[in-house]
Design a protein around this motif. Structure first.
Motif, PDB file in Angstrom:
ATOM      1  N   LYS A 111      32.949  -0.181 -37.703  1.00 13.15           N
ATOM      2  CA  LYS A 111      34.326  -0.508 -37.708  1.00 13.15           C
ATOM      3  C   LYS A 111      35.242   0.370 -38.624  1.00 13.15           C
ATOM      4  CE  LYS A 111      33.595  -4.636 -35.396  1.00 13.15           C
ATOM      5  NZ  LYS A 111      33.950  -6.278 -35.445  1.00 13.15           N
ATOM      6  N   GLY A 112      36.509   0.546 -38.289  1.00 10.95           N
ATOM      7  CA  GLY A 112      37.392   1.203 -39.349  1.00 10.95           C
ATOM      8  C   GLY A 112      38.666   1.221 -38.655  1.00 10.95           C
ATOM      9  N   PHE A 113      39.533   2.138 -39.346  1.00 10.50           N
ATOM     10  CA  PHE A 113      41.057   2.434 -39.007  1.00 10.50           C
ATOM     11  C   PHE A 113      41.051   3.714 -38.338  1.00 10.50           C
ATOM     12  CE2 PHE A 113      40.832  -1.306 -41.474  1.00 10.50           C
ATOM     13  CZ  PHE A 113      41.716  -2.212 -40.836  1.00 10.50           C
ATOM     14  N   MET A 114      42.095   3.948 -37.652  1.00 10.18           N
ATOM     15  CA  MET A 114      42.188   5.233 -36.996  1.00 10.18           C
ATOM     16  C   MET A 114      43.202   6.216 -37.647  1.00 10.18           C
ATOM     17  SD  MET A 114      42.481   4.559 -32.568  1.00 10.18           S
ATOM     18  CE  MET A 114      42.409   6.242 -32.135  1.00 10.18           C
ATOM     19  N   TYR A 115      42.892   7.124 -37.704  1.00  7.76           N
ATOM     20  CA  TYR A 115      44.078   8.163 -38.436  1.00  7.76           C
ATOM     21  C   TYR A 115      44.182   9.434 -37.173  1.00  7.76           C
ATOM     22  CZ  TYR A 115      46.718  10.730 -41.637  1.00  7.76           C
ATOM     23  OH  TYR A 115      47.662  11.503 -42.338  1.00  7.76           O
ATOM     24  N   PRO A 116      44.988   9.219 -36.239  1.00 11.81           N
ATOM     25  CA  PRO A 116      44.970  10.037 -35.008  1.00 11.81           C
ATOM     26  C   PRO A 116      45.186  11.522 -35.641  1.00 11.81           C
ATOM     27  CG  PRO A 116      46.763   8.860 -34.848  1.00 11.81           C
ATOM     28  CD  PRO A 116      46.074   8.300 -36.242  1.00 11.81           C
ATOM     29  N   GLU A 117      44.898  12.884 -35.169  1.00  9.92           N
ATOM     30  CA  GLU A 117      45.111  14.010 -35.452  1.00  9.92           C
ATOM     31  C   GLU A 117      45.899  14.488 -34.256  1.00  9.92           C
ATOM     32  OE1 GLU A 117      40.966  15.756 -37.332  1.00  9.92           O
ATOM     33  OE2 GLU A 117      40.674  15.146 -35.460  1.00  9.92           O
ATOM     34  N   GLN A 118      46.300  13.728 -33.239  1.00  8.27           N
ATOM     35  CA  GLN A 118      47.067  14.437 -32.089  1.00  8.27           C
ATOM     36  C   GLN A 118      47.796  13.146 -31.717  1.00  8.27           C
ATOM     37  OE1 GLN A 118      43.511  15.531 -30.296  1.00  8.27           O
ATOM     38  NE2 GLN A 118      43.562  13.908 -28.577  1.00  8.27           N
ATOM     39  N   ASN A 119      48.539  13.072 -30.424  1.00  8.15           N
ATOM     40  CA  ASN A 119      49.404  12.275 -29.920  1.00  8.15           C
ATOM     41  C   ASN A 119      48.476  10.806 -29.628  1.00  8.15           C
ATOM     42  OD1 ASN A 119      51.361  14.109 -29.468  1.00  8.15           O
ATOM     43  ND2 ASN A 119      50.636  14.796 -27.420  1.00  8.15           N
ATOM     44  N   ALA A 152      33.083  11.410 -26.504  1.00  7.75           N
ATOM     45  CA  ALA A 152      32.270  12.089 -25.713  1.00  7.75           C
ATOM     46  C   ALA A 152      33.174  12.658 -24.567  1.00  7.75           C
ATOM     47  CB  ALA A 152      30.976  11.369 -25.021  1.00  7.75           C
ATOM     48  N   ASP A 153      32.701  13.669 -23.887  1.00  9.38           N
ATOM     49  CA  ASP A 153      33.710  14.373 -22.739  1.00  9.38           C
ATOM     50  C   ASP A 153      33.946  13.082 -21.897  1.00  9.38           C
ATOM     51  OD1 ASP A 153      33.205  16.665 -23.875  1.00  9.38           O
ATOM     52  OD2 ASP A 153      31.546  17.502 -22.517  1.00  9.38           O
ATOM     53  N   GLY A 154      35.165  13.007 -21.529  1.00 14.26           N
ATOM     54  CA  GLY A 154      35.788  12.017 -20.545  1.00 14.26           C
ATOM     55  C   GLY A 154      36.054  10.746 -21.096  1.00 14.26           C
ATOM     56  N   LEU A 155      35.798  10.397 -22.439  1.00 20.31           N
ATOM     57  CA  LEU A 155      35.952   9.317 -23.191  1.00 20.31           C
ATOM     58  C   LEU A 155      37.472   9.731 -24.217  1.00 20.31           C
ATOM     59  CD1 LEU A 155      35.348   6.623 -23.730  1.00 20.31           C
ATOM     60  CD2 LEU A 155      33.865   7.215 -25.553  1.00 20.31           C
ATOM     61  N   THR A 156      38.503   8.916 -23.723  1.00 19.75           N
ATOM     62  CA  THR A 156      39.455   9.088 -24.645  1.00 19.75           C
ATOM     63  C   THR A 156      40.067   7.725 -25.147  1.00 19.75           C
ATOM     64  OG1 THR A 156      40.901   8.614 -22.724  1.00 19.75           O
ATOM     65  CG2 THR A 156      40.523  11.089 -23.524  1.00 19.75           C
ATOM     66  N   ALA A 157      40.940   7.695 -26.221  1.00 18.48           N
ATOM     67  CA  ALA A 157      41.246   6.391 -26.934  1.00 18.48           C
ATOM     68  C   ALA A 157      42.770   6.620 -27.088  1.00 18.48           C
ATOM     69  CB  ALA A 157      40.627   6.193 -28.228  1.00 18.48           C
ATOM     70  N   ARG A 158      43.316   5.220 -27.205  1.00 17.32           N
ATOM     71  CA  ARG A 158      44.834   5.119 -27.570  1.00 17.32           C
ATOM     72  C   ARG A 158      44.778   4.610 -28.833  1.00 17.32           C
ATOM     73  NH1 ARG A 158      49.812   4.609 -25.426  1.00 17.32           N
ATOM     74  NH2 ARG A 158      51.040   3.001 -26.196  1.00 17.32           N
ATOM     75  N   TYR A 159      45.733   5.222 -29.755  1.00 17.08           N
ATOM     76  CA  TYR A 159      45.869   4.742 -31.123  1.00 17.08           C
ATOM     77  C   TYR A 159      46.153   3.479 -31.312  1.00 17.08           C
ATOM     78  CZ  TYR A 159      47.837   4.287 -35.672  1.00 17.08           C
ATOM     79  OH  TYR A 159      48.138   3.607 -36.883  1.00 17.08           O
ATOM     80  N   SER A 160      45.339   2.774 -32.099  1.00 17.31           N
ATOM     81  CA  SER A 160      45.615   1.505 -32.412  1.00 17.31           C
ATOM     82  C   SER A 160      45.814   1.217 -34.132  1.00 17.31           C
ATOM     83  CB  SER A 160      44.302   0.690 -32.053  1.00 17.31           C
ATOM     84  OG  SER A 160      44.662  -0.489 -32.723  1.00 17.31           O
ATOM     85  N   LEU A 187      30.978  11.454 -36.536  1.00 13.78           N
ATOM     86  CA  LEU A 187      30.026  10.662 -35.513  1.00 13.78           C
ATOM     87  C   LEU A 187      30.611  11.036 -34.122  1.00 13.78           C
ATOM     88  CD1 LEU A 187      28.859   7.527 -35.514  1.00 13.78           C
ATOM     89  CD2 LEU A 187      31.054   6.834 -34.790  1.00 13.78           C
ATOM     90  N   ASP A 188      29.434  11.520 -33.460  1.00 13.07           N
ATOM     91  CA  ASP A 188      29.583  11.840 -31.868  1.00 13.07           C
ATOM     92  C   ASP A 188      29.577  10.505 -31.179  1.00 13.07           C
ATOM     93  OD1 ASP A 188      29.630  14.467 -32.562  1.00 13.07           O
ATOM     94  OD2 ASP A 188      27.302  14.526 -32.588  1.00 13.07           O
ATOM     95  N   ALA A 189      31.011  10.023 -30.832  1.00  6.55           N
ATOM     96  CA  ALA A 189      31.010   8.659 -30.222  1.00  6.55           C
ATOM     97  C   ALA A 189      30.946   8.640 -28.604  1.00  6.55           C
ATOM     98  CB  ALA A 189      32.251   8.056 -30.749  1.00  6.55           C
ATOM     99  N   THR A 190      30.049   7.597 -28.357  1.00 11.78           N
ATOM    100  CA  THR A 190      29.892   7.413 -26.919  1.00 11.78           C
ATOM    101  C   THR A 190      30.439   6.010 -26.461  1.00 11.78           C
ATOM    102  OG1 THR A 190      27.736   6.206 -27.482  1.00 11.78           O
ATOM    103  CG2 THR A 190      27.540   8.555 -26.947  1.00 11.78           C
ATOM    104  N   HIS A 191      31.034   5.200 -27.532  1.00 11.94           N
ATOM    105  CA  HIS A 191      31.651   4.126 -26.962  1.00 11.94           C
ATOM    106  C   HIS A 191      33.029   4.007 -28.007  1.00 11.94           C
ATOM    107  CE1 HIS A 191      27.662   3.255 -25.785  1.00 11.94           C
ATOM    108  NE2 HIS A 191      28.139   2.381 -24.974  1.00 11.94           N
ATOM    109  N   PHE A 192      33.775   3.451 -27.662  1.00 12.19           N
ATOM    110  CA  PHE A 192      35.138   3.322 -28.310  1.00 12.19           C
ATOM    111  C   PHE A 192      35.710   1.626 -27.981  1.00 12.19           C
ATOM    112  CE2 PHE A 192      39.809   2.991 -28.661  1.00 12.19           C
ATOM    113  CZ  PHE A 192      39.864   3.294 -30.262  1.00 12.19           C
TER     114      PHE A 192
END
Length: 192
Positions: A111-119, A152-160, A187-192
């Motif tokens: 666990k940690g805190f997001m620092y987005p590099e994009q929208n 992973a391909d097809g997996l996206t997240a929304r900033y929190s 980390l090559d993430a498969t779960h968010f």
């Protein structure tokens, strides 16, 4: 009523404890008043509701903690298992601590805190920071306080702005090929 927040956050369970203590003290005060004070039923109801929320909230958070890690992944603490161990210097060259190097290629949950590099919508990669103070208020975080997360391909997240959980395969990055401000881990993430 404030103890209901214990169902959302473990910190809210403090209100349930406070409600139990306050209700119990009120019942003692009413009993000592020999009939001069009323509200005994209300105080009993407050103690009972606070106790139910304390037990129920605690059980709920224990359940969430035990079931949040996807099967096949190992829970690690970003702060204790990665950040604090950092790097060691061997033969004049900085390397990841042996305990961190042993995590290379393993499926991890942290666990940690997001620092987005994009929208903020449709994020496919971001920097995971150990705490939100490093990236927002304290300047550039240390290399060991950041992990580059690639979804992973097809997996996206929304900033929190809140703490997030990710699971994936941990990788050490070659520090000679990364910049001074880039994370040392990936980390090559498969779960968010």
């Amino acid at each position: 009523i404030c103890a209901l927040s214990g169902l959302l956050s473990p910190l809210g369970l403090v209100f349930a404890v406070f409600g139990c203590v306050l209700g119990f003290l009120a019942m003692l005060q009413i009993q000592r008043a020999d009939g001069d004070l009323g509200g005994r039923k209300l105080a009993c109801l407050g103690v009972a509701m606070s106790a139910v929320l304390l037990v129920g909230g605690t059980g709920l958070h224990v359940y969430w903690y035990q079931t949040e890690v996807p099967e096949g992944y190992q829970r690690i603490s970003f702060g204790a298992d990665i950040s604090k161990k950092g790097f060691v210097v061997e033969d004049g060259e900085g390397r990841a601590h042996p305990d961190i190097a042993a995590l290379e290629g393993k499926p991890l949950f942290l666990k940690g805190f997001m620092y987005p590099e994009q929208n903020p919508d449709g994020i496919s990669s971001f920097i995971l920071c150990r705490d939100n103070g490093d990236c927002c208020f304290g300047g550039q975080p240390k290399l060991t306080d950041m992990i580059k997360v690639k979804l992973a391909d097809g997996l996206t997240a929304r900033y929190s702005a809140h703490m997030v959980s990710v699971a994936g395969v941990f990788r050490l990055r070659d520090l000679r090929k990364t910049g001074n401000l880039e994370p040392a881990f990936e980390l090559d993430a498969t779960h968010f």
